[in-house]
Motif scaffolding. Sequence first.
Motif, PDB file in Angstrom:
ATOM      1  N   UNK A  49      32.574  80.620  64.223  1.00 23.84           N
ATOM      2  CA  UNK A  49      33.165  81.381  63.117  1.00 23.84           C
ATOM      3  C   UNK A  49      34.617  81.782  63.371  1.00 23.84           C
ATOM      4  N   UNK A  50      35.006  81.967  64.618  1.00 24.85           N
ATOM      5  CA  UNK A  50      36.387  82.334  64.933  1.00 24.85           C
ATOM      6  C   UNK A  50      37.320  81.160  64.619  1.00 24.85           C
ATOM      7  N   UNK A  51      36.910  79.956  64.969  1.00 24.13           N
ATOM      8  CA  UNK A  51      37.701  78.767  64.677  1.00 24.13           C
ATOM      9  C   UNK A  51      37.800  78.543  63.168  1.00 24.13           C
ATOM     10  N   UNK A  89      45.433  71.647  60.009  1.00 22.29           N
ATOM     11  CA  UNK A  89      44.613  72.800  60.374  1.00 22.29           C
ATOM     12  C   UNK A  89      44.165  72.731  61.824  1.00 22.29           C
ATOM     13  N   UNK A  90      43.980  71.514  62.333  1.00 24.68           N
ATOM     14  CA  UNK A  90      43.426  71.332  63.669  1.00 24.68           C
ATOM     15  C   UNK A  90      44.489  71.298  64.761  1.00 24.68           C
ATOM     16  N   UNK A  91      45.749  71.196  64.389  1.00 23.50           N
ATOM     17  CA  UNK A  91      46.822  71.094  65.363  1.00 23.50           C
ATOM     18  C   UNK A  91      47.146  72.456  65.948  1.00 23.50           C
ATOM     19  N   UNK A  92      47.560  72.425  67.215  1.00 21.03           N
ATOM     20  CA  UNK A  92      48.000  73.649  67.858  1.00 21.03           C
ATOM     21  C   UNK A  92      49.385  73.987  67.326  1.00 21.03           C
ATOM     22  N   UNK A  93      49.662  75.245  67.062  1.00 18.96           N
ATOM     23  CA  UNK A  93      50.995  75.591  66.575  1.00 18.96           C
ATOM     24  C   UNK A  93      52.052  75.243  67.620  1.00 18.96           C
ATOM     25  N   UNK A 132      45.104  79.220  58.078  1.00 22.45           N
ATOM     26  CA  UNK A 132      46.124  78.174  58.000  1.00 22.45           C
ATOM     27  C   UNK A 132      46.081  77.409  56.672  1.00 22.45           C
ATOM     28  N   UNK A 133      44.949  77.395  55.998  1.00 20.73           N
ATOM     29  CA  UNK A 133      44.766  76.578  54.789  1.00 20.73           C
ATOM     30  C   UNK A 133      45.784  76.871  53.678  1.00 20.73           C
TER      31      UNK A 133
END
Length: 115
Positions: free
Chosen positions: A63-65, A82-86, A72-73
Amino acid sequence: MSVVTYFPGRGIYREPAYLEGKEVGKEEGAIEAKAAVVVRVLELRGIEVSQDVRERMAGCADPVLLDRWLERAPTATRAEALFEQPSTVGQAPAPIPAPASEPAAADSLPQTRQD
């Protein structure tokens, strides 16, 4: 004459297992719903969501992810972002917080003149 209602099997192993199953089901349902909301936000913004992205979100049980993806959406330019590290390349480092101020010592206070 009084009426007594009694659940047959009350207190035996079946009742706690049944109640635990309901709680697990609620949590799983909430996680699935959150993944669906992330996909829906992207779709409403006109961003194409591939089947791979849908499967990855549907398969996520953290749930945290999912919360991070939901945050981010609204600003994502594509679903895979959404899956990329900032990235921190080219960004200034975070400022170091100032230490908590200590109470001033009596000898460091301005002296008042007494005439």
